[in-house]
Design a protein around this motif. Structure first.
Motif, PDB file in Angstrom:
ATOM      1  N   LYS A  63      58.455   6.716  52.236  1.00  0.00           N
ATOM      2  CA  LYS A  63      58.641   5.288  51.997  1.00  0.00           C
ATOM      3  C   LYS A  63      57.445   4.527  52.534  1.00  0.00           C
ATOM      4  N   THR A  64      57.031   3.534  51.776  1.00  0.00           N
ATOM      5  CA  THR A  64      55.913   2.684  52.159  1.00  0.00           C
ATOM      6  C   THR A  64      56.371   1.240  52.084  1.00  0.00           C
ATOM      7  N   VAL A  65      56.077   0.463  53.107  1.00  0.00           N
ATOM      8  CA  VAL A  65      56.359  -0.970  53.097  1.00  0.00           C
ATOM      9  C   VAL A  65      55.037  -1.682  52.894  1.00  0.00           C
ATOM     10  N   GLY A  66      55.035  -2.669  52.004  1.00  0.00           N
ATOM     11  CA  GLY A  66      53.791  -3.368  51.708  1.00  0.00           C
ATOM     12  C   GLY A  66      53.983  -4.860  51.559  1.00  0.00           C
ATOM     13  N   GLN A  67      52.852  -5.551  51.549  1.00  0.00           N
ATOM     14  CA  GLN A  67      52.838  -6.992  51.354  1.00  0.00           C
ATOM     15  C   GLN A  67      51.863  -7.302  50.228  1.00  0.00           C
ATOM     16  N   ALA A  68      52.255  -8.241  49.381  1.00  0.00           N
ATOM     17  CA  ALA A  68      51.404  -8.640  48.262  1.00  0.00           C
ATOM     18  C   ALA A  68      51.509 -10.140  48.051  1.00  0.00           C
ATOM     19  N   LYS A  69      50.497 -10.674  47.413  1.00  0.00           N
ATOM     20  CA  LYS A  69      50.472 -12.079  47.018  1.00  0.00           C
ATOM     21  C   LYS A  69      50.473 -12.086  45.492  1.00  0.00           C
ATOM     22  N   VAL A  70      51.434 -12.794  44.900  1.00  0.00           N
ATOM     23  CA  VAL A  70      51.558 -12.862  43.452  1.00  0.00           C
ATOM     24  C   VAL A  70      51.220 -14.289  43.027  1.00  0.00           C
ATOM     25  N   TYR A  71      50.109 -14.441  42.312  1.00  0.00           N
ATOM     26  CA  TYR A  71      49.611 -15.767  41.930  1.00  0.00           C
ATOM     27  C   TYR A  71      50.129 -16.169  40.555  1.00  0.00           C
ATOM     28  N   ASP A  72      50.120 -17.493  40.293  1.00  0.00           N
ATOM     29  CA  ASP A  72      50.542 -18.013  38.997  1.00  0.00           C
ATOM     30  C   ASP A  72      49.569 -17.587  37.906  1.00  0.00           C
ATOM     31  N   THR A  73      48.268 -17.605  38.220  1.00  0.00           N
ATOM     32  CA  THR A  73      47.242 -17.185  37.261  1.00  0.00           C
ATOM     33  C   THR A  73      46.183 -16.359  37.992  1.00  0.00           C
ATOM     34  N   ALA A  74      45.411 -15.595  37.232  1.00  0.00           N
ATOM     35  CA  ALA A  74      44.335 -14.791  37.820  1.00  0.00           C
ATOM     36  C   ALA A  74      43.248 -15.704  38.386  1.00  0.00           C
ATOM     37  N   ASP A  75      43.038 -16.871  37.783  1.00  0.00           N
ATOM     38  CA  ASP A  75      42.046 -17.821  38.297  1.00  0.00           C
ATOM     39  C   ASP A  75      42.439 -18.322  39.681  1.00  0.00           C
ATOM     40  N   ASN A  76      43.733 -18.563  39.898  1.00  0.00           N
ATOM     41  CA  ASN A  76      44.195 -18.981  41.227  1.00  0.00           C
ATOM     42  C   ASN A  76      43.901 -17.889  42.253  1.00  0.00           C
ATOM     43  N   ALA A  77      44.093 -16.644  41.866  1.00  0.00           N
ATOM     44  CA  ALA A  77      43.823 -15.524  42.774  1.00  0.00           C
ATOM     45  C   ALA A  77      42.345 -15.490  43.142  1.00  0.00           C
ATOM     46  N   ARG A  78      41.467 -15.658  42.159  1.00  0.00           N
ATOM     47  CA  ARG A  78      40.025 -15.625  42.423  1.00  0.00           C
ATOM     48  C   ARG A  78      39.584 -16.810  43.295  1.00  0.00           C
ATOM     49  N   ASP A  79      40.239 -17.952  43.141  1.00  0.00           N
ATOM     50  CA  ASP A  79      39.878 -19.131  43.925  1.00  0.00           C
ATOM     51  C   ASP A  79      40.301 -19.011  45.387  1.00  0.00           C
ATOM     52  N   VAL A  80      41.458 -18.405  45.653  1.00  0.00           N
ATOM     53  CA  VAL A  80      42.039 -18.403  46.995  1.00  0.00           C
ATOM     54  C   VAL A  80      41.684 -17.159  47.804  1.00  0.00           C
ATOM     55  N   GLU A  81      41.735 -15.993  47.186  1.00  0.00           N
ATOM     56  CA  GLU A  81      41.577 -14.736  47.925  1.00  0.00           C
ATOM     57  C   GLU A  81      40.141 -14.510  48.378  1.00  0.00           C
ATOM     58  N   GLN A  82      40.019 -13.755  49.469  1.00  0.00           N
ATOM     59  CA  GLN A  82      38.706 -13.394  49.992  1.00  0.00           C
ATOM     60  C   GLN A  82      38.067 -12.349  49.077  1.00  0.00           C
ATOM     61  N   ASP A  83      36.742 -12.315  49.070  1.00  0.00           N
ATOM     62  CA  ASP A  83      36.011 -11.426  48.165  1.00  0.00           C
ATOM     63  C   ASP A  83      36.368  -9.963  48.376  1.00  0.00           C
ATOM     64  N   HIS A  84      36.509  -9.535  49.635  1.00  0.00           N
ATOM     65  CA  HIS A  84      36.789  -8.111  49.872  1.00  0.00           C
ATOM     66  C   HIS A  84      38.183  -7.730  49.358  1.00  0.00           C
ATOM     67  N   MET A  85      39.146  -8.654  49.366  1.00  0.00           N
ATOM     68  CA  MET A  85      40.473  -8.348  48.833  1.00  0.00           C
ATOM     69  C   MET A  85      40.436  -8.287  47.308  1.00  0.00           C
ATOM     70  N   LEU A  86      39.645  -9.145  46.684  1.00  0.00           N
ATOM     71  CA  LEU A  86      39.483  -9.098  45.231  1.00  0.00           C
ATOM     72  C   LEU A  86      38.821  -7.789  44.818  1.00  0.00           C
ATOM     73  N   GLU A  87      37.848  -7.346  45.612  1.00  0.00           N
ATOM     74  CA  GLU A  87      37.156  -6.091  45.309  1.00  0.00           C
ATOM     75  C   GLU A  87      38.098  -4.896  45.473  1.00  0.00           C
ATOM     76  N   ARG A  88      38.892  -4.880  46.539  1.00  0.00           N
ATOM     77  CA  ARG A  88      39.841  -3.788  46.763  1.00  0.00           C
ATOM     78  C   ARG A  88      40.860  -3.681  45.638  1.00  0.00           C
ATOM     79  N   ASN A  89      41.262  -4.828  45.097  1.00  0.00           N
ATOM     80  CA  ASN A  89      42.277  -4.860  44.051  1.00  0.00           C
ATOM     81  C   ASN A  89      41.675  -4.884  42.652  1.00  0.00           C
ATOM     82  N   LYS A  90      40.345  -4.765  42.572  1.00  0.00           N
ATOM     83  CA  LYS A  90      39.622  -4.724  41.299  1.00  0.00           C
ATOM     84  C   LYS A  90      39.935  -5.933  40.424  1.00  0.00           C
ATOM     85  N   ILE A  91      39.932  -7.112  41.053  1.00  0.00           N
ATOM     86  CA  ILE A  91      40.177  -8.354  40.314  1.00  0.00           C
ATOM     87  C   ILE A  91      38.853  -9.077  40.154  1.00  0.00           C
ATOM     88  N   GLY A  92      38.525  -9.419  38.919  1.00  0.00           N
ATOM     89  CA  GLY A  92      37.304 -10.162  38.662  1.00  0.00           C
ATOM     90  C   GLY A  92      36.061  -9.301  38.608  1.00  0.00           C
TER      91      GLY A  92
END
Length: 107
Positions: A63-92
Motif C-alpha cells: 500500500k502506498t499513500v500519496g498526495q496530489a494536486k488536481v487543477y481545473d486546467t493544465a494552464d493553472n498547473a503550469r502557472d502555480v506549480e514549481q518547475d521541478h514538480m512540473l518536470e517530475r510529472n512531465k507536464i509542459g
C-alpha cells in the motif's frame, strides 16, 4: 493497481483540489507517471491537470499513500506549480520543446 481517495480539499484561490489517496499494488511501487495516469482516470481529469506531490510506501507493504494536486486546467498547473514538480510529472515538457524549436537561433 487500485486507487482509493481518502480526502479531497477544495482550494478555489489556486483553482485546484488537494487530494490524499491510497494505492494498493501487487508488485513494486508504481512510477509517478503510472500513479498520475490512474488518478486522473479515477477523477475524470486530463493527466496534465494532475500533479503527484508525494508517494509514501512503508517497507514490505503493498500500500502506498500519496498526495496530489488536481487543477481545473493544465494552464493553472503550469502557472502555480514549481518547475521541478512540473518536470517530475512531465507536464509542459512538450510545450517547452515546441517553443525552443519555434524560436530562431541567434548567431
Amino acid at each position: 493497481m487500485d486507487v482509493d481517495i481518502i480526502s479531497e480539499t477544495e482550494n478555489p484561490m489556486l483553482h485546484r483540489t488537494d487530494v490524499t489517496f491510497e494505492l494498493t499494488h501487487e508488485d513494486a511501487t508504481p512510477s509517478r507517471l503510472q500513479v498520475r495516469d490512474s488518478l486522473a482516470a479515477k477523477l475524470n481529469k486530463d493527466a496534465d491537470e494532475v500533479v503527484v506531490r508525494k508517494l509514501d510506501t512503508k517497507f514490505g507493504m503493498r500500500k502506498t499513500v500519496g498526495q496530489a494536486k488536481v487543477y481545473d486546467t493544465a494552464d493553472n498547473a503550469r502557472d502555480v506549480e514549481q518547475d521541478h514538480m512540473l518536470e517530475r510529472n512531465k507536464i509542459g515538457a512538450e510545450d517547452a520543446e515546441a517553443e525552443a524549436e519555434a524560436e530562431p537561433e541567434e548567431a
